[in-house]
Design an enzyme around this catalytic site. Sequence first.
Site, short mmCIF file in Angstrom:
data_model
loop_
_atom_site.label_atom_id
_atom_site.label_comp_id
_atom_site.label_asym_id
_atom_site.label_seq_id
_atom_site.Cartn_x
_atom_site.Cartn_y
_atom_site.Cartn_z
CD GLN A 127 -2.82 1.01 2.49
OE1 GLN A 127 -3.84 0.37 2.36
NE2 GLN A 127 -2.48 1.57 3.62
CD GLU A 138 -2.10 8.22 3.48
OE1 GLU A 138 -0.90 8.32 3.81
OE2 GLU A 138 -2.91 7.48 4.06
CG ASP A 171 0.74 0.33 5.61
OD1 ASP A 171 0.58 -0.89 5.86
OD2 ASP A 171 -0.14 1.19 5.85
CD GLU A 215 1.25 0.86 8.94
OE1 GLU A 215 2.13 1.75 8.93
OE2 GLU A 215 0.06 1.11 8.75
CG ASP A 235 -2.94 0.27 10.41
OD1 ASP A 235 -3.83 0.58 11.22
OD2 ASP A 235 -2.95 0.69 9.23
CE LYS A 265 -4.07 4.18 10.37
NZ LYS A 265 -4.48 3.05 9.48
NE ARG A 312 -7.27 5.46 9.31
CZ ARG A 312 -8.02 4.40 9.64
NH1 ARG A 312 -8.64 4.40 10.82
NH2 ARG A 312 -8.16 3.36 8.85
CB SER A 313 -6.36 7.35 3.18
OG SER A 313 -7.47 6.59 3.61
CE LYS A 341 1.73 4.79 7.26
NZ LYS A 341 0.58 3.88 7.42
#
Length: 433
Positions: A181, A224, A261, A305, A332, A357, A386-387, A408
């Site tokens: 990702q 992102e 990730d 991740e 995550d 998160k 988050r995205s 991050k």
Amino acid sequence: MTSHLRIRSIRAREVLDSRGRPTVEVELACGDGEPQRAIAPSGASTGAAEACELRDGDPRRYDGLGVQRAVENVQRVLAPALVGFDVCDQAGLDARMIELDATPNKSRLGANAILAVSLACAKAAASVRKRPLFEYLHELFVQQARAAGAANKVLETPHIPLPMTNLISGGLHAGGNLDFQDFLVMPEGAPSYAVGLEWIVRVYRRLGRLLDEAGYEGRLVGDEGGYGPRLSEQRAALEFIVRAIEAAGLQPGSDMTIALDVAATHFYESGAYRLTATRHRQLTADELTSELSVLVDEFPVRSIEDGLSEDDWRGWQGLTERLGDRVWLVGDDLFATQVSRIERGIAEGCANSALIKLNQVGTLTETLAAVLAARRGGYACIVSARSGETEDDFLADLAVATAADSIKIGSIVRSERLAKYNRLLRIAEQLEA
Ligand code: PGA
Ligand code: ZN
């Protein structure tokens, strides 16, 4: 309690996040102070154990993604119950909201509704006390640690965490061009946060040029702000990043390291890891672990991740045995910022780091509890956006307050990300003063 500390009003509205999807904004005022605003973020590659993001499901508005029900829950349920509450009693307020929701995953009122109130409350408390938010959050963190009987060694003084910045996206963040990702960098050798940020921007630019020269023009940009080139395999992304670090005049491995990730949950299906974007292959947990380990041997990778899926605890044990003393293995989807899952990971030897998160769990108090649980087990903490993000920069203060190992935020070319990077520049100045 003096009246200037009492919550006077709580209002909510639907606003948009960086992917053009609705999310919940809350304004909370106490005493005769100005209302303080907080906005809930929203993820695309969500884990099954995450708290529930309440959406309307009405196809006539925002393709069903509206959050008017969550907004109403703030106005009709939470506000009447919380007006008059002590704004400095964060733990009490969060506990009251959990009680009012009365479900294990906040599905009645919505974690998006609850989180926005929780964060706005902390901002209002910091404001009425005339303290920078990170200082106030650190105070809450220390109080909570003491109340839980945590030893002093889990508490460090506030500092700017190491940025973990997205350069190339694949998976659910960029149209499935690569199976993994996100490919990220960390300026580990930078003498300061400001210098590290300049290095990151330099590498991002050099990478863009290298991708252009190699014929990946018109490259799609991920959610992102990372590049989204159609590369033939993960290894090519790593090679491009190493070349970009060198082209920026930096040393891969000492100045700048790489983080992945994998987000493996999203290509795990009936017991197999199905890599579809880059040649069609089916791997066992062991085989994927071996491939990751080859990448760690050949590239300056320091963090992986979600290298395996969220419920593959046995696979995670093998991965941790194999790579746990060489890199951060970050949970995550695996942990979803839930204390119980982090404690299970620690007990069973799965991972050695936790992604944190806020909206995975839905209140500030539970988020701080997750950080404490990770710290008690000696796990590194990476506070993460988050995205789907917004101009709300709460995350930067949270990461500093909890002395997170890393933060991050995504890439450095979109305003919802820069709100946080820039906030860290301002905090760095305050910490130095
Ligand atoms: P998400 O992605 O916000 O889309 O879940 C971030 C991540 O997986 O770390
Ligand atoms: Zn992730």
